[in-house]
Design an enzyme around this catalytic site. Structure first.
Site, PDB file in Angstrom:
ATOM      1  N   CYS A   2       0.869  -1.188   0.000  1.00  0.00           N
ATOM      2  CA  CYS A   2       0.000   0.000   0.000  1.00  0.00           C
ATOM      3  C   CYS A   2       0.900   1.230   0.000  1.00  0.00           C
ATOM      4  O   CYS A   2       2.119   1.124   0.064  1.00  0.00           O
ATOM      5  CB  CYS A   2      -0.856   0.002   1.252  1.00  0.00           C
ATOM      6  SG  CYS A   2      -1.770  -1.514   1.514  1.00  0.00           S
ATOM      7  N   ARG A  27       1.065   1.952  -6.023  1.00  0.00           N
ATOM      8  CA  ARG A  27       1.252   0.992  -4.920  1.00  0.00           C
ATOM      9  C   ARG A  27      -0.034   0.275  -4.547  1.00  0.00           C
ATOM     10  O   ARG A  27      -0.037  -0.597  -3.678  1.00  0.00           O
ATOM     11  CB  ARG A  27       1.826   1.719  -3.704  1.00  0.00           C
ATOM     12  CG  ARG A  27       3.149   2.398  -3.946  1.00  0.00           C
ATOM     13  CD  ARG A  27       3.666   3.103  -2.704  1.00  0.00           C
ATOM     14  NE  ARG A  27       3.981   2.171  -1.653  1.00  0.00           N
ATOM     15  CZ  ARG A  27       5.132   1.502  -1.584  1.00  0.00           C
ATOM     16  NH1 ARG A  27       6.053   1.699  -2.512  1.00  0.00           N
ATOM     17  NH2 ARG A  27       5.364   0.653  -0.620  1.00  0.00           N
ATOM     18  N   TRP A  75      -3.637  -1.879  -1.273  1.00  0.00           N
ATOM     19  CA  TRP A  75      -3.595  -3.135  -2.029  1.00  0.00           C
ATOM     20  C   TRP A  75      -4.020  -4.180  -1.000  1.00  0.00           C
ATOM     21  O   TRP A  75      -3.287  -4.500  -0.059  1.00  0.00           O
ATOM     22  CB  TRP A  75      -2.192  -3.440  -2.544  1.00  0.00           C
ATOM     23  CG  TRP A  75      -2.089  -4.820  -3.087  1.00  0.00           C
ATOM     24  CD1 TRP A  75      -1.473  -5.898  -2.526  1.00  0.00           C
ATOM     25  CD2 TRP A  75      -2.680  -5.315  -4.286  1.00  0.00           C
ATOM     26  NE1 TRP A  75      -1.626  -7.009  -3.286  1.00  0.00           N
ATOM     27  CE2 TRP A  75      -2.369  -6.686  -4.383  1.00  0.00           C
ATOM     28  CE3 TRP A  75      -3.443  -4.739  -5.284  1.00  0.00           C
ATOM     29  CZ2 TRP A  75      -2.793  -7.475  -5.448  1.00  0.00           C
ATOM     30  CZ3 TRP A  75      -3.867  -5.535  -6.344  1.00  0.00           C
ATOM     31  CH2 TRP A  75      -3.542  -6.875  -6.404  1.00  0.00           C
ATOM     32  N   ASN A  99       0.924   0.328   6.106  1.00  0.00           N
ATOM     33  CA  ASN A  99       1.354  -0.516   4.993  1.00  0.00           C
ATOM     34  C   ASN A  99       2.131  -1.672   5.607  1.00  0.00           C
ATOM     35  O   ASN A  99       3.003  -1.458   6.442  1.00  0.00           O
ATOM     36  CB  ASN A  99       2.249   0.258   4.020  1.00  0.00           C
ATOM     37  CG  ASN A  99       2.822  -0.674   2.942  1.00  0.00           C
ATOM     38  OD1 ASN A  99       2.178  -1.659   2.579  1.00  0.00           O
ATOM     39  ND2 ASN A  99       4.030  -0.395   2.489  1.00  0.00           N
ATOM     40  N   GLY A 100       1.811  -2.902   5.206  1.00  0.00           N
ATOM     41  CA  GLY A 100       2.538  -4.060   5.748  1.00  0.00           C
ATOM     42  C   GLY A 100       1.556  -5.166   6.111  1.00  0.00           C
ATOM     43  O   GLY A 100       0.377  -5.106   5.784  1.00  0.00           O
ATOM     44  N   GLU A 479      17.610 -19.836 -13.865  1.00  0.00           N
ATOM     45  CA  GLU A 479      17.462 -18.373 -13.982  1.00  0.00           C
ATOM     46  C   GLU A 479      18.595 -17.694 -13.197  1.00  0.00           C
ATOM     47  O   GLU A 479      19.196 -16.736 -13.671  1.00  0.00           O
ATOM     48  CB  GLU A 479      16.098 -17.936 -13.472  1.00  0.00           C
ATOM     49  CG  GLU A 479      15.887 -16.435 -13.333  1.00  0.00           C
ATOM     50  CD  GLU A 479      16.079 -15.631 -14.624  1.00  0.00           C
ATOM     51  OE1 GLU A 479      16.157 -16.244 -15.712  1.00  0.00           O
ATOM     52  OE2 GLU A 479      16.200 -14.398 -14.530  1.00  0.00           O
ATOM     53  N   LYS A 483      21.320 -15.112 -14.858  1.00  0.00           N
ATOM     54  CA  LYS A 483      21.572 -13.763 -14.306  1.00  0.00           C
ATOM     55  C   LYS A 483      23.055 -13.579 -14.027  1.00  0.00           C
ATOM     56  O   LYS A 483      23.644 -12.573 -14.370  1.00  0.00           O
ATOM     57  CB  LYS A 483      20.777 -13.574 -13.003  1.00  0.00           C
ATOM     58  CG  LYS A 483      19.301 -13.351 -13.179  1.00  0.00           C
ATOM     59  CD  LYS A 483      18.960 -11.932 -13.566  1.00  0.00           C
ATOM     60  CE  LYS A 483      18.431 -11.696 -14.946  1.00  0.00           C
ATOM     61  NZ  LYS A 483      17.738 -12.620 -15.709  1.00  0.00           N
ATOM     62  N   GLU A 486      25.283 -13.504 -17.327  1.00  0.00           N
ATOM     63  CA  GLU A 486      25.120 -12.415 -18.306  1.00  0.00           C
ATOM     64  C   GLU A 486      25.625 -11.077 -17.791  1.00  0.00           C
ATOM     65  O   GLU A 486      25.897 -10.188 -18.593  1.00  0.00           O
ATOM     66  CB  GLU A 486      23.665 -12.313 -18.775  1.00  0.00           C
ATOM     67  CG  GLU A 486      22.654 -11.915 -17.737  1.00  0.00           C
ATOM     68  CD  GLU A 486      21.259 -11.757 -18.362  1.00  0.00           C
ATOM     69  OE1 GLU A 486      21.141 -11.357 -19.518  1.00  0.00           O
ATOM     70  OE2 GLU A 486      20.279 -12.059 -17.656  1.00  0.00           O
ATOM     71  N   HIS A 502      24.329 -37.697 -12.927  1.00  0.00           N
ATOM     72  CA  HIS A 502      24.477 -38.198 -14.306  1.00  0.00           C
ATOM     73  C   HIS A 502      25.582 -37.460 -15.049  1.00  0.00           C
ATOM     74  O   HIS A 502      25.561 -37.385 -16.278  1.00  0.00           O
ATOM     75  CB  HIS A 502      23.131 -38.047 -15.036  1.00  0.00           C
ATOM     76  CG  HIS A 502      22.034 -38.816 -14.394  1.00  0.00           C
ATOM     77  ND1 HIS A 502      21.962 -40.187 -14.414  1.00  0.00           N
ATOM     78  CD2 HIS A 502      20.984 -38.396 -13.642  1.00  0.00           C
ATOM     79  CE1 HIS A 502      20.913 -40.591 -13.725  1.00  0.00           C
ATOM     80  NE2 HIS A 502      20.294 -39.529 -13.246  1.00  0.00           N
ATOM     81  N   LYS A 598      19.021  -5.770 -25.180  1.00  0.00           N
ATOM     82  CA  LYS A 598      17.806  -5.939 -24.384  1.00  0.00           C
ATOM     83  C   LYS A 598      16.776  -6.759 -25.149  1.00  0.00           C
ATOM     84  O   LYS A 598      16.007  -7.496 -24.585  1.00  0.00           O
ATOM     85  CB  LYS A 598      17.205  -4.576 -24.019  1.00  0.00           C
ATOM     86  CG  LYS A 598      15.985  -4.651 -23.107  1.00  0.00           C
ATOM     87  CD  LYS A 598      16.285  -5.347 -21.799  1.00  0.00           C
ATOM     88  CE  LYS A 598      15.053  -5.552 -20.954  1.00  0.00           C
ATOM     89  NZ  LYS A 598      15.307  -6.462 -19.816  1.00  0.00           N
TER      90      LYS A 598
END
Ligand code: AGP
Length: 603
Positions: A2, A27, A75, A99-100, A479, A483, A486, A502, A598
């Site tokens: 939030c 938010r 939210w 918020n939290g 992934e 990261k 690259e 294996h 990109k």
């Protein structure tokens, strides 16, 4: 997550708080509200469900007395997005915004009900209002009441508190959720993010955790939440040029985009949750007719990893068979998919030649095609029958971070969309997805940069880095390897944990570092055995995950216990930060790493 705003100063407060909320709208957007001192001096609360424009309408022509005011944009995590659950929340003279997530909300609520408190909302925030109200009756002092009311509260919070009996005094504090102070001549701001008050001042101070600030038009004072010891206020000017303003206080776009992950989730979910967040709707798919008999994902790089997670998620909740194909391989093979299959291309840029080529093949073979992309109007949106937009916002860093988070959000939505709505597992998973942006934000706010740097130094000192994982940890592992490769240019690779024996385990010896995400609860014990095999051969292992049971060693980088698949967001944030810090230490051009672009618009 939030957005909250607090103001103390001579301006008309309703206008200030409303404008600040408009800068925090990213938010959250399912309800909002303000509190201010009206003409007759009473503390007035105005709230509205839905978008901020509904609150603006409700406030038409309303002004408040100069002094203090607070505002909130929500939210929803606890309690449906209704006006009753909108902030600010009130108990007697106490009015606050939050918020939290309060983790021990249920126990605190029961205790208050036992004392005769009657609740008017389903939110965890209202618990805080009643506790501070109870403490104010005992202390008679707002800062002391806030400190006392928060004793024993577990979880994350950024709070702004007013009291009708103490006009002109605003108390703010945080733990786990962001809160930044702004200072101008004779006025003070407290907000979840700098843009909320940048119009009025560039002098900012991130409020340290568990430090309580008392703001008034006359000045501010800070003290430690625990013992009340004074804390000095140190403001600095944020000298932002346009590009820097883009990057905010971050050194690189990649770093900023990692921290925009929670926002990417919220914005990707917007408009796709119905009936008080209890049902997923994907209007873009309705005109494709009945559900697919099979799904074939085609993608490259990080998008391919998101597709692998999508397969696990969709097959968990539906009987639809899912295949995942590397687009550059797929496009040169005969397409043998079931009649009625959908071919779904995932592409952040929407311009990747291989992915577009794979979709073109699918269309030629008569299959329905869907594009999942972060860029509206990109080629993929024109070359597929339907488009599902991820809404991570422009991703500048070549290494994809927030777009990956948004892609995982979208495939999670697809799993829930194809799943049986009445299934308890589907409902539980949807609730976890709704809470995930707030949990990710709280987690990012709690990450110790030194702990990440320690891992980054181990990575840079290693001769070779292996990432392993099983189940949902496997796409995370590859992934993480991508990261790292690259942007640090260091050798690294990722394997399914079960594949080690294996062949790849022959690589393991002293000096080889293994990184193992451990967020898949179903295969954790098997992953632990892989880790022991590696350690027995002299390898060093870094694990990233929630604490296991007593017999297991604590993970090298502990995560909060997962709710559903939100551990994927938490672990990927660590893997992204690990690669980012290692590349920064190596002195590389993090945002534009060598040899890469990109968007790979050529084969
Ligand atoms: C991810 O960090 C890389 N930049 C790269 O693997 C990227 O995911 C891949 O080129 C696919 O791009 P797309 O999502 O725009 O199709």
């Amino acid at each position: 997550m939030c957005g909250i705003i607090g103001y103390a100063g001579p301006r008309e407060p309703v206008g200030v708080v409303s404008e600040a909320l408009s800068r925090l709208e990213y938010r959250g957007y399912d309800s909002s509200g303000v509190a201010f001192f009206g003409r007759e001096g009473s503390l007035t609360v105005v709230r509205a469900s839905g978008k901020l424009s509904r609150l603006t309408e409700a406030l038409q022509g309303t002004t408040g007395l100069p002094g203090t005011a607070i505002g909130h944009i929500r939210w929803a995590t606890h309690g449906a997005p209704t006006e009753e659950n909108a902030h600010p929340h009130r108990s007697g003279p106490i009015v606050l915004v939050h918020n939290g997530i309060i983790e021990n909300e249920h126990a605190l609520r029961q205790e208050l009900i036992g004392e005769g408190v009657v609740f008017s909302s389903e939110t965890d925030t209202e618990v805080l209002a009643h506790r501070i109200h109870r403490a104010f009756r005992e202390e008679g002092n707002l800062p002391a009441a806030v400190r006392k009311g928060l004793a024993g509260v577990e979880g994350s919070y950024a709070l702004a508190v007013l009291c009708e009996e103490r006009p002109g005094q605003l108390v703010v504090l945080r733990k786990g959720a962001p809160l930044i102070l702004g200072e101008a001549e004779g006025e003070y701001f407290a907000a979840s993010d700098v843009p909320a008050f940048l119009k009025w001042t560039r002098r900012v101070m991130p409020l340290p955790p568990e430090v309580l600030a008392t703001l008034s038009p006359e000045g501010l004072s800070l003290c430690r939440l625990g013992d009340g010891e004074p804390v000095p206020a140190v403001f600095e000017e944020v000298p932002w040029d346009p590009v820097q303003a883009e990057k905010g206080h971050y050194r690189h776009f990649m770093e900023k985009e990692i921290y925009e992950g929670p926002r990417a989730i919220i914005d990707t979910l917007e408009g796709r949750l119905a009936e008080e967040n209890s049902r997923v709707i994907l209007p873009e798919l309705v005109r494709l007719g009945p559900n697919p008999t099979e799904i074939v994902f085609v993608a490259c790089g990080t998008s391919y990893h998101a597709a692998l997670l999508g397969r696990l998620m969709i097959e968990s909740f539906s009987s639809i068979s899912v295949r995942v194909e590397i687009a550059s391989e797929f496009r040169y093979r005969p397409l043998r998919a079931r009649k009625g299959a959908w071919v779904i291309g995932i592409s952040q840029s929407g311009e990747t030649a291989d992915t577009l080529g794979a979709l073109e093949l699918a269309r030629k073979e008569g299959y329905l095609t869907v594009g999942v992309t972060n860029v509206g109007g990109s080629s993929i949106t024109r070359e597929t029958e339907a488009t599902l937009l991820t809404r991570a916002g422009p991703e500048i860093g070549v290494a994809s971070t927030k777009a990956f988070v948004a892609q995982v959000t979208l495939v999670w939505l697809l799993a829930l969309y194809f799943g049986r709505r009445e299934s308890p597992e589907v409902r539980k998973s949807l609730a976890a997805l709704v809470r995930s942006p707030t949990r990710l934000e709280a987690f990012l706010g709690s990450v110790d940069p030194n702990a990440v740097d320690r891992m980054a130094r181990q990575v840079l000192e290693a001769r070779f880095v292996i990432f392993i994982g099983r189940g949902i940890d496997y796409p995370l592992a590859i992934e993480g390897a991508l990261k790292l490769k690259e942007i640090t240019y260091r050798p690294a690779d990722g394997y399914p944990g079960g594949e080690l024996k294996h062949g790849p385990i022959a690589l393991v010896e002293s000096g080889v570092l293994v990184v193992a995400p451990l967020v898949d609860p179903l295969l954790r014990l098997k992953e632990i055995s892989n880790i022991r095999e590696i350690e027995a051969r002299g390898g060093t292992v870094l694990t990233i995950g929630p604490a296991g049971d007593a017999i297991e060693p604590l993970p090298s980088f502990p995560l909060p216990a997962s709710e559903g698949w939100d551990g994927v967001f938490l672990a990927s944030a660590v893997l992204q930060l690990l690669a980012y810090r290692a590349a920064s230490m190596a002195g590389n051009d993090v945002d534009q790493p060598r040899n890469l672009a990109k968007s790979v618009t050529v084969e």
